[in-house]
Design an enzyme around this catalytic site. Structure first.
Site, PDB file in Angstrom:
ATOM      1  N   SER A 142       9.335  -8.395   1.605  1.00  0.00           N
ATOM      2  CA  SER A 142       9.853  -8.416   2.984  1.00  0.00           C
ATOM      3  C   SER A 142      10.634  -9.696   3.192  1.00  0.00           C
ATOM      4  O   SER A 142      10.446 -10.674   2.451  1.00  0.00           O
ATOM      5  CB  SER A 142       8.659  -8.399   3.955  1.00  0.00           C
ATOM      6  OG  SER A 142       9.081  -8.613   5.277  1.00  0.00           O
ATOM      7  N   TYR A 155       0.346 -11.670   6.906  1.00  0.00           N
ATOM      8  CA  TYR A 155       1.310 -10.688   6.374  1.00  0.00           C
ATOM      9  C   TYR A 155       2.295 -11.394   5.439  1.00  0.00           C
ATOM     10  O   TYR A 155       2.556 -10.928   4.329  1.00  0.00           O
ATOM     11  CB  TYR A 155       2.053 -10.009   7.535  1.00  0.00           C
ATOM     12  CG  TYR A 155       3.076  -8.983   7.094  1.00  0.00           C
ATOM     13  CD1 TYR A 155       2.677  -7.761   6.537  1.00  0.00           C
ATOM     14  CD2 TYR A 155       4.446  -9.227   7.228  1.00  0.00           C
ATOM     15  CE1 TYR A 155       3.625  -6.825   6.132  1.00  0.00           C
ATOM     16  CE2 TYR A 155       5.389  -8.292   6.833  1.00  0.00           C
ATOM     17  CZ  TYR A 155       4.972  -7.091   6.285  1.00  0.00           C
ATOM     18  OH  TYR A 155       5.907  -6.162   5.879  1.00  0.00           O
TER      19      TYR A 155
HETATM   20  P1  NDP Z   1       5.557   3.067   7.271  1.00  0.00           P
HETATM   21  O1  NDP Z   1       4.383   2.744   8.113  1.00  0.00           O
HETATM   22  O2  NDP Z   1       6.524   4.093   7.759  1.00  0.00           O
HETATM   23  O3  NDP Z   1       5.096   3.472   5.800  1.00  0.00           O
HETATM   24  C1  NDP Z   1       3.994   2.869   5.180  1.00  0.00           C
HETATM   25  C2  NDP Z   1       3.517   3.792   4.086  1.00  0.00           C
HETATM   26  O4  NDP Z   1       2.416   3.156   3.419  1.00  0.00           O
HETATM   27  C3  NDP Z   1       3.036   5.125   4.611  1.00  0.00           C
HETATM   28  O5  NDP Z   1       3.546   6.147   3.782  1.00  0.00           O
HETATM   29  C4  NDP Z   1       1.522   5.048   4.482  1.00  0.00           C
HETATM   30  O6  NDP Z   1       1.024   6.338   4.158  1.00  0.00           O
HETATM   31  C5  NDP Z   1       1.387   4.109   3.293  1.00  0.00           C
HETATM   32  N1  NDP Z   1       0.080   3.459   3.236  1.00  0.00           N
HETATM   33  C6  NDP Z   1      -0.471   2.601   4.109  1.00  0.00           C
HETATM   34  N2  NDP Z   1      -1.706   2.244   3.706  1.00  0.00           N
HETATM   35  C7  NDP Z   1      -1.913   2.908   2.532  1.00  0.00           C
HETATM   36  C8  NDP Z   1      -3.002   2.983   1.634  1.00  0.00           C
HETATM   37  N3  NDP Z   1      -4.143   2.296   1.823  1.00  0.00           N
HETATM   38  N4  NDP Z   1      -2.874   3.761   0.522  1.00  0.00           N
HETATM   39  C9  NDP Z   1      -1.742   4.475   0.309  1.00  0.00           C
HETATM   40  N5  NDP Z   1      -0.693   4.447   1.132  1.00  0.00           N
HETATM   41  C10 NDP Z   1      -0.789   3.679   2.230  1.00  0.00           C
HETATM   42  O7  NDP Z   1       6.295   1.660   7.033  1.00  0.00           O
HETATM   43  P2  NDP Z   1       7.512   1.205   6.096  1.00  0.00           P
HETATM   44  O8  NDP Z   1       8.185   2.337   5.466  1.00  0.00           O
HETATM   45  O9  NDP Z   1       8.288   0.252   6.905  1.00  0.00           O
HETATM   46  O10 NDP Z   1       6.731   0.346   4.996  1.00  0.00           O
HETATM   47  C11 NDP Z   1       6.999   0.393   3.620  1.00  0.00           C
HETATM   48  C12 NDP Z   1       6.963  -1.008   3.041  1.00  0.00           C
HETATM   49  O11 NDP Z   1       8.061  -1.755   3.556  1.00  0.00           O
HETATM   50  C13 NDP Z   1       5.718  -1.811   3.367  1.00  0.00           C
HETATM   51  O12 NDP Z   1       5.281  -2.488   2.202  1.00  0.00           O
HETATM   52  C14 NDP Z   1       6.197  -2.809   4.400  1.00  0.00           C
HETATM   53  O13 NDP Z   1       5.429  -3.992   4.418  1.00  0.00           O
HETATM   54  C15 NDP Z   1       7.620  -3.036   3.918  1.00  0.00           C
HETATM   55  N6  NDP Z   1       8.520  -3.603   4.917  1.00  0.00           N
HETATM   56  C16 NDP Z   1       8.863  -2.906   6.035  1.00  0.00           C
HETATM   57  C17 NDP Z   1       9.683  -3.471   6.993  1.00  0.00           C
HETATM   58  C18 NDP Z   1      10.038  -2.772   8.255  1.00  0.00           C
HETATM   59  O14 NDP Z   1      10.649  -3.403   9.161  1.00  0.00           O
HETATM   60  N7  NDP Z   1       9.726  -1.502   8.415  1.00  0.00           N
HETATM   61  C19 NDP Z   1      10.250  -4.827   6.811  1.00  0.00           C
HETATM   62  C20 NDP Z   1       9.845  -5.447   5.575  1.00  0.00           C
HETATM   63  C21 NDP Z   1       9.024  -4.851   4.679  1.00  0.00           C
HETATM   64  P3  NDP Z   1      -0.391   6.972   4.564  1.00  0.00           P
HETATM   65  O15 NDP Z   1      -0.737   6.427   5.920  1.00  0.00           O
HETATM   66  O16 NDP Z   1      -0.134   8.437   4.531  1.00  0.00           O
HETATM   67  O17 NDP Z   1      -1.338   6.539   3.480  1.00  0.00           O
END
Ligand code: NDP
Length: 246
Positions: A142, A155
């Site tokens: 990030s 975070y």
């Molecule tokens: P979302 O919340 O849309 O997606 C997060 C995903 O992670 C979901 O598919 C969720 O699926 C999965 N997830 C969460 N916990 C678990 C777990 N214990 N096991 C398996 N899967 C898990 O957010 P983003 O798409 O934004 O996030 C994706 C990545 O991007 C993250 O690492 C985030 O930190 C990073 N990021 C995002 C930013 C933003 O502004 N959006 C900025 C910088 C980085 P499910 O709940 O079905 O398990």
């Protein structure tokens, strides 16, 4: 997209946001995608849509916090497709808050999902990639993996750690086994990530953040670029943020 076609790509956190966009985009480019997350119904409907559009996709229910789930996910991908070319360690949570709020359970959750989840992913695929003498591990960090703001201490700590782990992996594996390592660092992106925020202070800023946020496909395109480069070219790190994000 010559170097993407037919590659077997596992994507964690593929049930929404960046992971979902990446799965859809890579499938369009001819990759065989394995979508992993906990919400099985969401995964299945995305897989169905990809297949209806002529793409190759399968799903596996996995919690990245469970090393056992991650091992089984890798075994499933190998059994279905015969090899593992790329792992996108994308799953993450962001329940940010100020330290004095003492949300200790949320600190643990971020460490478990964002750091241990990435390590479990690496452990699940590294033996296969070393045996293949090729592979590519892409870890989603990030902008918060470079800078710390009030509420982001833990975070950011997890995302700094993701960068350290990725760079260690690159230094150990790339010269020896030719496994590529890429850090993808998004800025504010329009996804469900803000749903994991419980701090009233951050929730109050949510509308401003949403106003700035870019499409998850902007991040997916960066991931696709790193994969598509020829095998002798390692794309080590990409930072993508909204133009208007300071
Ligand atoms: P979302 O919340 O849309 O997606 C997060 C995903 O992670 C979901 O598919 C969720 O699926 C999965 N997830 C969460 N916990 C678990 C777990 N214990 N096991 C398996 N899967 C898990 O957010 P983003 O798409 O934004 O996030 C994706 C990545 O991007 C993250 O690492 C985030 O930190 C990073 N990021 C995002 C930013 C933003 O502004 N959006 C900025 C910088 C980085 P499910 O709940 O079905 O398990």
């Amino acid at each position: 997209m010559e170097n993407t076609k037919d590659k077997v790509v596992i994507i964690t956190g593929a049930s929404s946001g960046i992971g979902e966009a990446t799965a859809r985009l890579l499938a369009q480019k001819g990759a065989k995608v394995v979508l992993a997350a906990r919400r099985e119904d969401r995964l299945q409907s995305i897989v169905k849509e990809i297949q209806e559009q002529g793409g190759q996709a399968i799903s596996f229910k996995a919690d990245v916090v469970s090393s056992d789930d991650m091992q089984k996910m890798a075994e499933f991908a190998l059994k279905q497709y015969g090899r593992i070319d790329v792992l996108v360690n994308n799953a993450g949570v962001m329940p940010v808050s100020r330290l004095h709020e003492l949300r200790v359970a949320e600190w643990s959750q971020m460490i478990d999902v964002n750091i241990k989840g990435v390590l479990h992913g690496i452990a699940a695929v590294l033996p296969t990639m070393r045996e293949q003498r090729s592979g590519h591990i892409i870890n989603v960090s990030s902008v918060a993996g470079y800078e710390v703001s009030p509420t982001s201490a833990v975070y950011s700590g997890t995302k700094f750690a993701v960068r350290a782990i990725s760079e260690g992996l690159r230094k150990e594996e790339s010269p020896e086994s030719r496994i590529r390592s890429t850090i993808i660092s998004p800025g504010m992106t329009e996804t469900e990530l803000l749903n994991t925020v419980n701090s009233p202070e951050v929730q109050a800023m949510a509308e401003h953040i949403k106003g700035l946020a870019i499409s998850p496909y902007s991040i997916a395109r960066a991931i696709a670029y790193a994969i598509d480069e020829p095998e002798d070219t390692g794309v080590n790190e990409i930072v993508i943020r909204p133009t208007a994000q300071p």
